[in-house]
Design a protein around this motif. Structure first.
Motif, PDB file in Angstrom:
ATOM      1  N   ILE A  54       0.822   5.763  -0.117  1.00 50.27           N
ATOM      2  CA  ILE A  54       0.068   6.976   0.114  1.00 50.27           C
ATOM      3  C   ILE A  54       0.560   8.025  -0.872  1.00 50.27           C
ATOM      4  O   ILE A  54       1.767   8.168  -1.092  1.00 50.27           O
ATOM      5  CB  ILE A  54       0.202   7.476   1.577  1.00 50.27           C
ATOM      6  CG1 ILE A  54      -0.747   8.631   1.837  1.00 50.27           C
ATOM      7  CG2 ILE A  54       1.614   7.847   1.907  1.00 50.27           C
ATOM      8  CD1 ILE A  54      -0.867   9.011   3.298  1.00 50.27           C
ATOM      9  N   CYS A 111      -2.725   2.915   6.244  1.00 51.51           N
ATOM     10  CA  CYS A 111      -2.549   4.050   5.347  1.00 51.51           C
ATOM     11  C   CYS A 111      -3.676   5.066   5.530  1.00 51.51           C
ATOM     12  O   CYS A 111      -3.438   6.267   5.546  1.00 51.51           O
ATOM     13  CB  CYS A 111      -2.486   3.566   3.909  1.00 51.51           C
ATOM     14  SG  CYS A 111      -2.338   4.895   2.699  1.00 51.51           S
ATOM     15  N   CYS A 143      -4.875   6.757  -0.448  1.00 53.37           N
ATOM     16  CA  CYS A 143      -4.161   5.491  -0.402  1.00 53.37           C
ATOM     17  C   CYS A 143      -4.365   4.767  -1.722  1.00 53.37           C
ATOM     18  O   CYS A 143      -5.472   4.714  -2.252  1.00 53.37           O
ATOM     19  CB  CYS A 143      -4.672   4.640   0.751  1.00 53.37           C
ATOM     20  SG  CYS A 143      -4.386   5.415   2.355  1.00 53.37           S
ATOM     21  N   ILE A 175       0.837  -1.194   0.000  1.00 53.95           N
ATOM     22  CA  ILE A 175       0.000   0.000   0.000  1.00 53.95           C
ATOM     23  C   ILE A 175       0.880   1.254   0.000  1.00 53.95           C
ATOM     24  O   ILE A 175       1.863   1.329   0.741  1.00 53.95           O
ATOM     25  CB  ILE A 175      -0.939   0.037   1.228  1.00 53.95           C
ATOM     26  CG1 ILE A 175      -1.768  -1.234   1.316  1.00 53.95           C
ATOM     27  CG2 ILE A 175      -1.829   1.274   1.202  1.00 53.95           C
ATOM     28  CD1 ILE A 175      -2.739  -1.420   0.184  1.00 53.95           C
TER      29      ILE A 175
END
Length: 88
Positions: free
Chosen positions: A33, A53, A64, A31
């Motif tokens: 950002i 996130c 995200c 993940i």
């Protein structure tokens, strides 16, 4: 005279070339950002879950996103267990 022209063209091409940026996405994390500001945007991949996130992005100009390069890192992380067992 031709050599001077070639040198001038080569130097001009080198001076006008754009700098290359490093890879934005870290393949070790699923993940990322993406933050926005008046200076531009930035992508940082340091999160293991979407909830982690989202907590960081809360209250900020950020979103995200999933890491498009994470699957390749996971596929090459180690040998497949099924291949190690062999025939029964």
């Amino acid at each position: 005279m031709r050599i001077r022209a070639i040198i001038v063209v080569a130097v001009a091409a080198l001076l006008t070339a754009a700098p290359v940026r490093a890879q934005t996405y870290d393949p070790a994390y699923p993940i990322c950002i993406q933050t926005y500001s008046h200076h531009g945007s930035a992508i940082v991949c340091r999160f293991t879950s979407l909830a982690q996130c989202a907590a960081t992005a809360s209250g900020r100009a950020a979103q995200c996103i999933t890491n498009p390069y994470y699957g390749a890192a996971r596929a090459t992380a180690g040998p497949d267990v099924r291949r190690q067992r062999g025939a029964y």
